[in-house]
Design a protein around this motif. Structure first.
Motif, mmCIF file in Angstrom:
data_model
loop_
_atom_site.group_PDB
_atom_site.id
_atom_site.type_symbol
_atom_site.label_atom_id
_atom_site.label_comp_id
_atom_site.label_asym_id
_atom_site.label_seq_id
_atom_site.Cartn_x
_atom_site.Cartn_y
_atom_site.Cartn_z
ATOM 1 N N GLU A 85 13.597 55.281 46.356
ATOM 2 C CA GLU A 85 12.376 55.903 46.868
ATOM 3 C C GLU A 85 12.617 57.350 47.293
ATOM 4 O O GLU A 85 11.761 58.213 47.073
ATOM 5 N N LYS A 89 10.776 60.606 45.606
ATOM 6 C CA LYS A 89 10.085 61.606 46.428
ATOM 7 C C LYS A 89 10.570 63.015 46.079
ATOM 8 O O LYS A 89 9.778 63.947 45.946
ATOM 9 N N ASN A 170 -1.845 67.429 43.874
ATOM 10 C CA ASN A 170 -2.649 66.221 43.651
ATOM 11 C C ASN A 170 -2.004 65.299 42.614
ATOM 12 O O ASN A 170 -1.952 64.085 42.801
ATOM 13 N N GLY A 173 1.181 63.813 44.215
ATOM 14 C CA GLY A 173 0.835 62.853 45.270
ATOM 15 C C GLY A 173 0.262 61.564 44.709
ATOM 16 O O GLY A 173 0.623 60.466 45.158
ATOM 17 N N ALA A 174 -0.640 61.693 43.743
ATOM 18 C CA ALA A 174 -1.236 60.504 43.137
ATOM 19 C C ALA A 174 -0.175 59.668 42.434
ATOM 20 O O ALA A 174 -0.154 58.429 42.556
ATOM 21 N N SER A 175 0.704 60.327 41.711
ATOM 22 C CA SER A 175 1.765 59.600 41.000
ATOM 23 C C SER A 175 2.716 58.931 41.981
ATOM 24 O O SER A 175 3.074 57.755 41.800
ATOM 25 N N HIS A 176 3.125 59.673 43.004
ATOM 26 C CA HIS A 176 4.046 59.087 43.991
ATOM 27 C C HIS A 176 3.395 57.906 44.704
ATOM 28 O O HIS A 176 4.033 56.867 44.911
ATOM 29 N N GLY A 177 2.123 58.037 45.052
ATOM 30 C CA GLY A 177 1.417 56.944 45.718
ATOM 31 C C GLY A 177 1.336 55.693 44.856
ATOM 32 O O GLY A 177 1.583 54.578 45.319
ATOM 33 N N GLU A 178 0.993 55.896 43.592
ATOM 34 C CA GLU A 178 0.884 54.746 42.683
ATOM 35 C C GLU A 178 2.248 54.085 42.459
ATOM 36 O O GLU A 178 2.367 52.855 42.449
ATOM 37 N N SER A 180 4.805 54.128 44.519
ATOM 38 C CA SER A 180 5.181 53.451 45.773
ATOM 39 C C SER A 180 4.474 52.103 45.900
ATOM 40 O O SER A 180 5.080 51.113 46.322
ATOM 41 N N ARG A 181 3.192 52.060 45.521
ATOM 42 C CA ARG A 181 2.456 50.780 45.563
ATOM 43 C C ARG A 181 3.068 49.767 44.594
ATOM 44 O O ARG A 181 3.207 48.586 44.920
#
Length: 189
Positions: A85, A89, A170, A173-178, A180-181
């Protein structure tokens, strides 16, 4: 004048380093042999005492840079989820977008590798496969490792294509968020 074997190795190393930085920053095909040699303070004629062709230099750059990417992103052997992770990041960061010469070779050189001779593509396949396997061990899933690797590379390429810092952030952030989920869901199972 004859140079020592040590001098020849040092010169070859300087050429590899300089050429790799140039390739990741501006593309490999944009600079000729004379330009590559001039960057390290030598004439173009000296190039052929180190590499048989510009293609041979590119093959050496691919091997070296993808090996370094594996070290940074996959490490030796298995890694834990937290380390993965942290790597993701850093990978999906503005610093990586803005400084391609100091980052992963896959998004920077991928298009040129795809157009290269089969031997270069096989070398890339070997190193990318090792990175994917390292992540697959951590994640417990071959397909998730491929999906995350592909999404990371794609997000970085798209972010570098954009002119607006806000849009770049954006995308990252969107890629990292997805990602991580998806990782959290994998470990929740």
């Amino acid at each position: 004048m004859r140079y020592s074997a040590g001098h020849k190795l040092e010169t070859k190393e300087k050429l590899l380093q300089s050429s790799a930085l140039s390739a990741k920053r501006s593309g490999f095909s944009t600079v000729g042999v004379d330009g590559l040699m001039k960057a390290i303070g030598l004439s173009g004629a000296a190039f052929y005492s180190h590499f048989s062709s510009k293609d041979a230099l590119f093959a050496a750059i691919v091997e070296r840079e993808l090996g370094q990417s594996l070290e940074r992103l996959g490490g030796q052997g298995t890694q834990d989820r937290e380390r993965l992770e942290r790597c993701l990041k850093q990978y999906l960061s503005m610093a990586h977008v803005e400084q391609p010469e100091s980052g992963c070779a896959i998004p920077a050189l991928g298009a040129e590798i795809a157009r290269s001779e089969n031997g270069v593509r096989e070398q890339a396949e070997l190193w990318i496969g090792r990175l994917q396997q390292s992540w697959a061990q951590t994640l417990g899933s071959d397909s998730l490792a491929w999906a995350i690797l592909s999404q990371c590379v794609g997000a970085l390429v798209v972010a570098r294509m954009l002119a607006s810092t806000d849009m770049q952030k954006n995308v990252l952030g969107a890629s990292h968020g997805e990602i991580s989920r998806r990782i959290a869901a994998q470990f929740a199972e």
